[in-house]
Write a protein that holds these residues in place. Structure first.
Motif, PDB file in Angstrom:
ATOM      1  N   SER A  54       0.834  -1.213   0.000  1.00  0.00           N
ATOM      2  CA  SER A  54       0.000   0.000   0.000  1.00  0.00           C
ATOM      3  C   SER A  54       0.863   1.256   0.000  1.00  0.00           C
ATOM      4  O   SER A  54       0.519   2.258  -0.662  1.00  0.00           O
ATOM      5  CB  SER A  54      -0.952  -0.004   1.198  1.00  0.00           C
ATOM      6  OG  SER A  54      -0.212  -0.017   2.402  1.00  0.00           O
ATOM      7  N   ASP A  55       1.982   1.238   0.703  1.00  0.00           N
ATOM      8  CA  ASP A  55       2.887   2.385   0.710  1.00  0.00           C
ATOM      9  C   ASP A  55       3.468   2.623  -0.678  1.00  0.00           C
ATOM     10  O   ASP A  55       3.588   3.772  -1.134  1.00  0.00           O
ATOM     11  CB  ASP A  55       4.028   2.177   1.713  1.00  0.00           C
ATOM     12  CG  ASP A  55       3.547   2.133   3.156  1.00  0.00           C
ATOM     13  OD1 ASP A  55       2.534   2.801   3.452  1.00  0.00           O
ATOM     14  OD2 ASP A  55       4.180   1.435   3.969  1.00  0.00           O
ATOM     15  N   LEU A  56       3.798   1.570  -1.398  1.00  0.00           N
ATOM     16  CA  LEU A  56       4.319   1.701  -2.754  1.00  0.00           C
ATOM     17  C   LEU A  56       3.240   2.223  -3.713  1.00  0.00           C
ATOM     18  O   LEU A  56       3.523   3.036  -4.609  1.00  0.00           O
ATOM     19  CB  LEU A  56       4.870   0.368  -3.250  1.00  0.00           C
ATOM     20  CG  LEU A  56       6.177  -0.090  -2.596  1.00  0.00           C
ATOM     21  CD1 LEU A  56       6.549  -1.471  -3.080  1.00  0.00           C
ATOM     22  CD2 LEU A  56       7.295   0.894  -2.884  1.00  0.00           C
ATOM     23  N   ASP A  57       1.988   1.785  -3.505  1.00  0.00           N
ATOM     24  CA  ASP A  57       0.892   2.279  -4.355  1.00  0.00           C
ATOM     25  C   ASP A  57       0.683   3.777  -4.150  1.00  0.00           C
ATOM     26  O   ASP A  57       0.485   4.542  -5.114  1.00  0.00           O
ATOM     27  CB  ASP A  57      -0.407   1.524  -4.065  1.00  0.00           C
ATOM     28  CG  ASP A  57      -0.352   0.083  -4.537  1.00  0.00           C
ATOM     29  OD1 ASP A  57       0.506  -0.213  -5.391  1.00  0.00           O
ATOM     30  OD2 ASP A  57      -1.147  -0.738  -4.045  1.00  0.00           O
ATOM     31  N   ILE A  58       0.722   4.227  -2.903  1.00  0.00           N
ATOM     32  CA  ILE A  58       0.553   5.659  -2.614  1.00  0.00           C
ATOM     33  C   ILE A  58       1.707   6.453  -3.214  1.00  0.00           C
ATOM     34  O   ILE A  58       1.493   7.532  -3.803  1.00  0.00           O
ATOM     35  CB  ILE A  58       0.422   5.906  -1.109  1.00  0.00           C
ATOM     36  CG1 ILE A  58      -0.888   5.301  -0.590  1.00  0.00           C
ATOM     37  CG2 ILE A  58       0.497   7.387  -0.760  1.00  0.00           C
ATOM     38  CD1 ILE A  58      -1.027   5.306   0.914  1.00  0.00           C
ATOM     39  N   ALA A  59       2.932   5.951  -3.108  1.00  0.00           N
ATOM     40  CA  ALA A  59       4.085   6.654  -3.653  1.00  0.00           C
ATOM     41  C   ALA A  59       3.983   6.741  -5.183  1.00  0.00           C
ATOM     42  O   ALA A  59       4.307   7.779  -5.785  1.00  0.00           O
ATOM     43  CB  ALA A  59       5.351   5.948  -3.242  1.00  0.00           C
ATOM     44  N   THR A  60       3.512   5.684  -5.840  1.00  0.00           N
ATOM     45  CA  THR A  60       3.341   5.709  -7.281  1.00  0.00           C
ATOM     46  C   THR A  60       2.271   6.682  -7.678  1.00  0.00           C
ATOM     47  O   THR A  60       2.435   7.455  -8.684  1.00  0.00           O
ATOM     48  CB  THR A  60       2.984   4.296  -7.782  1.00  0.00           C
ATOM     49  OG1 THR A  60       3.936   3.368  -7.315  1.00  0.00           O
ATOM     50  CG2 THR A  60       2.956   4.246  -9.306  1.00  0.00           C
TER      51      THR A  60
ATOM     52  N   PHE B  20       3.599  10.183  -7.369  1.00  0.00           N
ATOM     53  CA  PHE B  20       4.566  10.440  -8.427  1.00  0.00           C
ATOM     54  C   PHE B  20       3.860  10.827  -9.727  1.00  0.00           C
ATOM     55  O   PHE B  20       4.296  11.728 -10.425  1.00  0.00           O
ATOM     56  CB  PHE B  20       5.457   9.201  -8.630  1.00  0.00           C
ATOM     57  CG  PHE B  20       6.443   9.353  -9.732  1.00  0.00           C
ATOM     58  CD1 PHE B  20       7.530  10.183  -9.590  1.00  0.00           C
ATOM     59  CD2 PHE B  20       6.267   8.684 -10.933  1.00  0.00           C
ATOM     60  CE1 PHE B  20       8.450  10.340 -10.624  1.00  0.00           C
ATOM     61  CE2 PHE B  20       7.180   8.817 -11.961  1.00  0.00           C
ATOM     62  CZ  PHE B  20       8.265   9.660 -11.791  1.00  0.00           C
ATOM     63  N   TRP B  21       2.767  10.140 -10.044  1.00  0.00           N
ATOM     64  CA  TRP B  21       2.092  10.415 -11.290  1.00  0.00           C
ATOM     65  C   TRP B  21       1.247  11.699 -11.210  1.00  0.00           C
ATOM     66  O   TRP B  21       0.937  12.305 -12.226  1.00  0.00           O
ATOM     67  CB  TRP B  21       1.197   9.254 -11.703  1.00  0.00           C
ATOM     68  CG  TRP B  21       2.023   8.073 -12.180  1.00  0.00           C
ATOM     69  CD1 TRP B  21       2.215   6.902 -11.568  1.00  0.00           C
ATOM     70  CD2 TRP B  21       2.762   8.022 -13.386  1.00  0.00           C
ATOM     71  NE1 TRP B  21       3.036   6.093 -12.265  1.00  0.00           N
ATOM     72  CE2 TRP B  21       3.396   6.773 -13.448  1.00  0.00           C
ATOM     73  CE3 TRP B  21       2.986   8.921 -14.453  1.00  0.00           C
ATOM     74  CZ2 TRP B  21       4.204   6.391 -14.495  1.00  0.00           C
ATOM     75  CZ3 TRP B  21       3.780   8.492 -15.494  1.00  0.00           C
ATOM     76  CH2 TRP B  21       4.392   7.239 -15.502  1.00  0.00           C
ATOM     77  N   LEU B  22       0.884  12.112 -10.080  1.00  0.00           N
ATOM     78  CA  LEU B  22       0.111  13.347  -9.963  1.00  0.00           C
ATOM     79  C   LEU B  22       1.048  14.495 -10.020  1.00  0.00           C
ATOM     80  O   LEU B  22       1.054  15.500 -10.530  1.00  0.00           O
ATOM     81  CB  LEU B  22      -0.651  13.397  -8.651  1.00  0.00           C
ATOM     82  CG  LEU B  22      -1.786  12.414  -8.539  1.00  0.00           C
ATOM     83  CD1 LEU B  22      -2.375  12.478  -7.146  1.00  0.00           C
ATOM     84  CD2 LEU B  22      -2.873  12.660  -9.553  1.00  0.00           C
TER      85      LEU B  22
END
Length: 193
Positions: free
Chosen positions: A182-188, A191-193
């Motif tokens: 979940s932490d990696l999903d939030i970081a991704t 990043f895209w925003l």
């Protein structure tokens, strides 16, 4: 008859300490002579069959002369007794040496027993620690278990310390820092925003 003077070697312990007194009795395995230790520096022996008289003054009788081989054998046995010699053929000094040897052996065996018991107790403690670790892993749902174990092992911890860390994590007192899915999903997403 003057008997025989025992030519006792000077480099041995005193005659009275090495003489096998256990054999100085009346019986089937007794010595064939009597001992006179009134002068302990020059002990005399006399055959039990001695007639107390001789034709030549100062010369032992035939019976006393025959026991010289027994006396020589006693000197040899006192000089270097064999390890399998029966205790009744040994003198007091040899018995003291044997007793000291057995006491030393007893001390060594006692020390070895204490060392072995210490090793066994240490091994049992380690087995108990491993059992606690397996029980903690199998029964509890510990978040980030692999991360906790990896961090503790990288720090060079023992099994007991791993179990303690796992128990702390269950109580909420220890929280490993790391990144989950979940932490990696939030970081991704950030990043895209």
């Amino acid at each position: 008859c003057p008997g025989l003077t025992v030519a006792w070697p000077q480099d041995l312990r005193p005659f009275t300490m090495l003489f096998p007194w256990e054999r100085y009795h009346k019986g089937p395995d007794s010595l064939p002579f009597l001992v006179d230790i009134s002068n302990s520096a020059m002990p005399h022996v006399r055959s039990k069959r001695c007639r107390l008289s001789t034709l030549l003054k100062g010369v032992p009788c035939d019976e006393c002369a025959e026991i010289s081989q027994h006396v020589t054998h006693l000197v040899d046995a006192a000089w270097n007794p064999k390890s399998h010699t029966n205790y009744c053929f040994l003198g007091l000094a040899h018995m003291q040496d044997l007793t000291k040897g057995y006491a030393d052996q007893t001390r060594q065996l006692r020390l070895q027993g204490l060392n072995d018991s210490h090793k066994y107790m240490h091994a049992l403690t380690q087995l108990d620690d491993y059992q606690h670790l397996l029980m903690a892993i199998s029964e509890k749902d510990i978040p980030r278990l692999q991360q906790i174990v990896n961090v503790v092992l990288c720090n060079g911890a023992s099994v007991q310390e791993i179990v303690n860390k796992l128990e702390d994590a269950l109580k909420g007192m220890y929280r490993p820092q790391g990144y989950g899915a979940s932490d990696l999903d939030i970081a991704t997403l950030v990043f895209w925003l």
